[in-house]
Scaffold this active site. Structure first.
Site: not given
Length: 437
Positions: A259, A262, A291, A326, A344, A367
């Site tokens: 993590e 990341w 969208w 998360n 997004w 996102w």
């Protein structure tokens, strides 16, 4: 005669312990003047006058101030534009060098370039250091020097490169006598900056090692009070050292270490592909998606009134606390982009205003992952089923009951969209946008 000083400019590194730029400043042989700037360029854009992050920063610098006063020094805290503050500082002091730590975001780059120009013209040095990550910029690249865009090989190279030297703390405590000595200067109050006090308890910065040890088996269950460490806000504002956290993680739990990696992966992506921080999809072809962007449905998502309990629980937790688990972040982001077909960027902006641990690179990365437009993202045909996610990760509905107590009542809204219908619609929409011309 103006006092001769070097300046340590705190930004995303709100601590005196194990701080790279501070360590180098304290060893410079010139008294070190500590400063912090509440940057109005950023603050003026915040829509909420009770912003939890501003309150967190205020509390963190108050804590630093207590430590500095005990050392016979003081933090000078300004409220204004950095260029104007430094113009004032070089007039008030004979500044030799300004020390600070790297910041990789687009606005921070522009700000630092402008400050560097100002200081150069004034004959002042500007030294910056790596502090908020273990590896930055080009330190972890493919063998041909190009940046990674897939996490797994990046993480392998990251771990292979890691040696104890990269985790060594900077022993700032040995050199605290070098702080510039002066009487305490009051920190501007939140009210004086047109912000309100926030009545909440922030996460502890003491890492619970038992949470790290059990992280792999507990991290996906939002009802568990101690399933995750809630260190995000401390990493975001540097109230803890990444070197200290990575040292603990490397010894206790590889999933937790991943993590942290990341986080650095997304920082590296933002550095190499700054367009993602300026509202562009990482994969350009995803700009063609049509969208729906229904404002009424977006508002229901924001308010936690979609009729999908796990989604609503996550949004209500975020609105109330500035935190969202998360696993639930992935669910609500998938729901907005895939079920509701809402851009997004709308969700990214909402999270940017609400998250206590908001970090541009990680927020954007998350996102775009959910929308399938990012690097190493979920494939577009992967659409989280909120019911199955609930069954897997909140089987006893404890998390839902906490945040959506009325979910079984008559007054709870009907689902805003039928899952199967939404899934079919999004697959058709994405396929139409992405088909070869």
């Amino acid at each position: 005669m103006k006092p001769s000083v070097n300046i340590i400019w705190f930004r995303r590194d709100l601590r005196l312990k194990d701080n790279a730029a501070l360590y180098h400043a304290l060893q410079s042989g010139v008294p070190v003047l500590p400063i912090f700037i509440f940057d109005t360029t950023i603050l003026d854009q915040l829509p909420d006058r009770a912003d939890k992050r501003v309150a967190f920063i205020h509390a963190a610098i108050a804590e630093m101030q207590t430590e500095l006063v005990a050392l016979g020094s003081t933090l000078q805290v300004f409220h204004g534009k950095p260029l104007e503050v430094f113009t004032q500082l070089v007039q008030s002091y004979h500044v030799q060098t300004v020390f600070t730590n790297h910041d990789y975001e687009p606005y921070a780059q522009e700000r630092d370039n402008a400050i560097a120009d100002l200081l150069t013209h004034a004959g002042v040095g500007f030294e910056t250091y790596k502090d908020q990550v273990i590896f930055e910029k080009e330190e972890v690249t493919k063998d041909d020097g190009k940046p990674y865009t897939v996490f797994t090989p990046y993480s392998r190279k990251w771990k292979a490169k890691l040696t104890p030297d990269f985790l060594k703390p900077y022993p700032t405590e040995k050199y605290v006598d070098a702080f510039y000595k002066q009487a305490p200067i009051a920190i501007p109050s939140l009210a004086s900056m047109n912000f309100k006090e926030v009545n909440m308890e922030f996460p502890s910065k003491q890492l619970n090692e038992e949470i790290v040890r059990k992280y792999s088996q507990n991290r996906d269950f939002p009802a568990l009070e101690n399933g995750t460490s809630k260190m995000g806000v401390h990493l975001r504002f540097g109230t803890v050292s990444i070197r200290a956290l990575a040292t603990i993680a490397a010894g206790l739990n590889e999933t937790y270490l991943n993590e942290l990696i990341w986080r650095e992966f997304y920082q590296m992506i933002l550095w190499h592909f700054p367009k993602v921080g300026k509202g562009h999809a990482f994969k350009a072809e995803y700009e063609k998606i049509k969208w729906r962007n229904n404002e009424e449905e977006f508002q229901k998502w924001c308010d936690g009134k979609t009729g999908y309990p796990i989604v609503d629980a996550g949004m209500r937790e975020l609105n109330a606390t500035g935190f969202m688990h998360n696993r639930v972040r992935m669910i609500v982001a998938s729901f907005l982009t895939k079920h509701l077909l809402i851009d997004w960027r709308w969700g990214e902006a909402y999270f940017a205003n609400k998250l206590l641990d908001f970090d541009l690179s990680a927020n954007n990365g998350g996102w775009q992952w959910a929308a399938s437009s990012g690097c190493d993202a979920a494939p577009y045909f992967r659409v989280f089923n909120p019911y199955l996610q609930t069954e897997k990760f909140d089987k006893e509905l404890k998390y839902i009951k906490k945040w959506v107590p009325e979910f079984q009542e008559f007054n709870y809204p009907q689902p805003i969209v039928v899952h199967e219908v939404a899934r079919k619609r999004v697959l058709e929409t994405y396929a139409a946008a992405l088909k070869p011309v």
